[in-house]
Design a protein around this motif. Structure first.
Motif, mmCIF file in Angstrom:
data_model
loop_
_atom_site.group_PDB
_atom_site.id
_atom_site.type_symbol
_atom_site.label_atom_id
_atom_site.label_comp_id
_atom_site.label_asym_id
_atom_site.label_seq_id
_atom_site.Cartn_x
_atom_site.Cartn_y
_atom_site.Cartn_z
ATOM 1 N N ALA A 38 2.103 -2.233 8.277
ATOM 2 C CA ALA A 38 2.274 -1.144 7.316
ATOM 3 C C ALA A 38 2.691 -1.644 5.930
ATOM 4 C CB ALA A 38 3.316 -0.158 7.836
ATOM 5 N N LEU A 39 3.036 -2.911 5.822
ATOM 6 C CA LEU A 39 3.563 -3.421 4.551
ATOM 7 C C LEU A 39 2.574 -3.313 3.386
ATOM 8 C CD1 LEU A 39 5.933 -4.556 3.006
ATOM 9 C CD2 LEU A 39 5.314 -6.837 3.834
ATOM 10 N N PRO A 40 1.297 -3.678 3.559
ATOM 11 C CA PRO A 40 0.389 -3.531 2.411
ATOM 12 C C PRO A 40 0.302 -2.093 1.885
ATOM 13 C CG PRO A 40 -0.582 -5.001 4.027
ATOM 14 C CD PRO A 40 0.643 -4.380 4.676
ATOM 15 N N SER A 41 0.239 -1.117 2.764
ATOM 16 C CA SER A 41 0.161 0.267 2.276
ATOM 17 C C SER A 41 1.495 0.727 1.705
ATOM 18 C CB SER A 41 -0.331 1.216 3.373
ATOM 19 O OG SER A 41 0.588 1.275 4.439
ATOM 20 N N ALA A 42 2.594 0.266 2.282
ATOM 21 C CA ALA A 42 3.912 0.610 1.730
ATOM 22 C C ALA A 42 4.067 0.017 0.332
ATOM 23 C CB ALA A 42 5.025 0.103 2.660
ATOM 24 N N TRP A 43 3.597 -1.210 0.160
ATOM 25 C CA TRP A 43 3.691 -1.855 -1.153
ATOM 26 C C TRP A 43 2.776 -1.158 -2.162
ATOM 27 C CZ3 TRP A 43 7.653 -4.809 -2.133
ATOM 28 C CH2 TRP A 43 7.705 -5.503 -3.343
ATOM 29 N N SER A 44 1.612 -0.722 -1.706
ATOM 30 C CA SER A 44 0.716 0.051 -2.576
ATOM 31 C C SER A 44 1.398 1.327 -3.053
ATOM 32 C CB SER A 44 -0.581 0.409 -1.844
ATOM 33 O OG SER A 44 -1.382 -0.724 -1.675
ATOM 34 N N ALA A 45 2.148 1.974 -2.167
ATOM 35 C CA ALA A 45 2.869 3.194 -2.541
ATOM 36 C C ALA A 45 3.925 2.885 -3.606
ATOM 37 C CB ALA A 45 3.509 3.832 -1.314
ATOM 38 N N VAL A 46 4.582 1.740 -3.482
ATOM 39 C CA VAL A 46 5.561 1.333 -4.501
ATOM 40 C C VAL A 46 4.860 1.169 -5.848
ATOM 41 C CG1 VAL A 46 7.132 -0.510 -5.260
ATOM 42 C CG2 VAL A 46 7.143 0.220 -2.862
ATOM 43 N N ILE A 47 3.703 0.533 -5.840
ATOM 44 C CA ILE A 47 2.964 0.314 -7.089
ATOM 45 C C ILE A 47 2.532 1.642 -7.709
ATOM 46 C CG2 ILE A 47 0.837 -0.630 -8.091
ATOM 47 C CD1 ILE A 47 1.089 -2.939 -6.046
ATOM 48 N N GLU A 48 1.962 2.518 -6.910
ATOM 49 C CA GLU A 48 1.506 3.818 -7.428
ATOM 50 C C GLU A 48 2.664 4.594 -8.048
ATOM 51 O OE1 GLU A 48 -0.746 6.040 -4.518
ATOM 52 O OE2 GLU A 48 -1.791 4.205 -3.913
ATOM 53 N N HIS A 49 3.787 4.636 -7.328
ATOM 54 C CA HIS A 49 4.960 5.337 -7.841
ATOM 55 C C HIS A 49 5.453 4.699 -9.138
ATOM 56 C CE1 HIS A 49 8.951 7.202 -7.937
ATOM 57 N NE2 HIS A 49 9.352 5.992 -8.292
#
Length: 147
Positions: A38-49
């Motif tokens: 789940a880390l790549p999608s979690a990190w993507s969410a950090v970037i988007e935010h």
């Protein structure tokens, strides 16, 4: 490894910033503890935010002609680049490096919030108060004007 967590020391008494900062810390903390898959999608969410978060602050600084805008905006650009590097690491399977990066970003964020963002929050509160103070002064002047 530094643990990312919300603290009252991050509260600036400016809700538009406090709310988005709290969400940033929660997303970063989740990324730090997310399972590997789940880390790549979690990190993507950090970037988007963070793109929205920094974009809004950058707009405030430009619109209100905040004196320290150049340095503040530059820090935002650097951090977004670091976040993008983290996504490449996460997608490449270097999960420990990304979790460590999250911890270091948490340390950076606390310092950034308590210095540059604190100054911006103060500036935004006064920038918002100025128009209402001018309106009050104008109303007062009109009510005391000879007729």
């Amino acid at each position: 490894m530094n643990t990312v967590e919300w603290s009252e020391a991050l509260v600036l008494d400016y809700p538009p910033m406090d709310d988005v900062h709290h969400a940033f810390v929660e997303l970063l903390a989740f990324a730090q503890t997310a399972p590997d898959d789940a880390l790549p999608s979690a990190w993507s969410a950090v970037i988007e935010h963070t793109m929205l978060h920094f974009g809004r602050e950058d707009e405030w600084m430009r619109r209100t002609r905040f004196a320290a805008a150049d340095n503040h905006i530059m820090q935002h650009k650097v951090v977004l680049n670091v976040l993008r590097e983290g996504l490449a690491l996460a997608r490449g399977g270097d999960f420990a490096a990304v979790r460590n990066m999250a911890g270091e970003l948490g340390v950076w964020f606390a310092k950034h919030t308590q210095t540059l963002d604190a100054a911006l929050a103060l500036h935004m509160r006064s920038a918002q108060a100025e128009p209402s103070a001018r309106r009050e002064t104008q109303r007062s002047a009109r009510s005391h004007a000879p007729t």
